[in-house]
Design an enzyme around this catalytic site. Structure first.
Site, mmCIF file in Angstrom:
data_model
loop_
_atom_site.group_PDB
_atom_site.id
_atom_site.type_symbol
_atom_site.label_atom_id
_atom_site.label_comp_id
_atom_site.label_asym_id
_atom_site.label_seq_id
_atom_site.Cartn_x
_atom_site.Cartn_y
_atom_site.Cartn_z
ATOM 1 N N ASP A 34 0.863 -1.062 -0.306
ATOM 2 C CA ASP A 34 0.081 0.561 0.099
ATOM 3 C C ASP A 34 0.957 1.349 -0.216
ATOM 4 O OD1 ASP A 34 -2.215 -1.631 0.110
ATOM 5 O OD2 ASP A 34 -2.641 -1.558 2.437
ATOM 6 N N GLU A 200 -11.207 -1.920 -2.769
ATOM 7 C CA GLU A 200 -10.681 -1.331 -2.073
ATOM 8 C C GLU A 200 -9.722 -0.530 -2.522
ATOM 9 O OE1 GLU A 200 -9.263 -3.884 1.290
ATOM 10 O OE2 GLU A 200 -7.837 -4.869 -0.514
#
Length: 321
Positions: A34, A200
């Protein structure tokens, strides 16, 4: 960028009839789950923030490296008193005015007991944690309050966030964006109605007249112990809208709140499960898509996720790597 011949462009090695492979990366290119990428104005140095280790900070003189680990961004852990406050996920770093803002998630895997926090800095090296932004969730909430990204749409600061459950939402923030704007309500901007709602990592970027909503779809993690069926692993999709707060559709015109999403990047060659993406406008390369991925030549563990960068072309009206 698709190609029928093997070629090289700005350090990108393209593959036959496939996606371009990531640009070269030197130094510490792993531990990049991420990622959030930013360039410091004062000296042009690049900073990368990533999940885990209380938000790991890496820095490099060039976008390709050599990347060096510096420190944890929030070494004492978050002020938010939830499980996960000593881990911290999915950082997003942006500069508004003279201040850098680091948004992060406090949660545990598979839980909706989550909250989004924020820290600030004037130099990208040392950070002051401010704790909760006012975006949180619990069991039974419409969404999971993780994966924040704050975006200025020309009038307002908007935070996109969410994961699984009701998928991706946005909410107006105060300026400066330390907390949610008074009276603001969350609006769903993307949803996968079938299956596990595996969507997401939202990130909004502007190009031309459109706001592009990038997001990750599929299984993100645990590939070393539970590899999904082919095509069910992480990949990056996009929808676009003339508004940053809704109306996103994919290239086929399917609403992003009804399962829409045009694939930008997916597994190919030795790149597996790319996701956790963002878009950065580099002064030399132009727009680049950055993300994490598994390099199948190295290993499938979450801690082995690599930092990937590709140039991205918006000339057709839709992003192509």
């Amino acid at each position: 960028m698709k190609s029928s011949v093997v070629t090289s462009l700005m350090g990108l090695a393209a593959t036959v009839y496939g996606y371009a492979n990531p640009m070269s990366c030197s130094g510490v290119c792993g531990n990049a789950h991420d990622p959030s990428l930013i360039r410091r104005d004062s000296d042009g140095r690049y900073y990368r923030f990533s999940t885990g280790g209380k938000i790991a900070i890496h820095s490099a003189p060039r976008i390709t490296g050599p990347w060096t680990y510096l420190r944890a961004a929030i070494p004492a852990g978050s002020k938010i008193n939830l499980a996960g406050k000593d881990d911290l996920w999915a950082p997003d770093v942006s500069k508004f005015g003279d201040t850098y803002y680091l948004f992060y998630s406090v949660s545990t895997f598979g839980s909706q007991n989550s909250a989004i926090g924020v820290a600030t800095s004037t130099n990208l090296d040392t950070w002051t944690d401010h704790g909760a932004t006012g975006v949180s969730s619990k069991a039974g909430s419409a969404y999971n309050a993780i994966d924040p990204a704050v975006y200025y749409d020309g009038s307002n600061l908007v935070m996109s966030f969410g994961s699984f459950w009701g998928d991706i939402y946005s909410v107006k923030m105060n300026n400066p964006p330390l907390t949610v704007a008074s009276g603001a309500s969350s609006t769903r901007i993307a949803y996968k109605p079938s299956g596990t709602h595996a969507q997401e990592g939202a990130f909004i970027a502007k190009n031309g007249n459109y706001h592009y909503l990038f997001f990750s779809v599929g299984q993100c993690c645990g590939f070393d112990t539970s590899k999904p069926a082919a095509g069910q692993e992480y990949k990056i999709q996009v929808c676009r809208s003339t508004s940053a707060t809704g109306g996103f559709v994919d290239k086929a015109g399917v609403s992003c709140t009804n399962g829409g999403g045009t694939t930008v990047l997916e597994s190919h060659d030795w790149v597996y499960g790319p996701g956790g993406q963002g878009v950065f406008y580099d002064p030399s390369l132009g727009p680049v898509l950055y993300y994490h991925y598994v390099d199948t030549r190295i290993g499938y563990q979450d801690a082995q996720k690599q930092f990937g960068i590709n140039k991205i072309d918006f000339s057709s009206g839709w992003p192509v790597v």
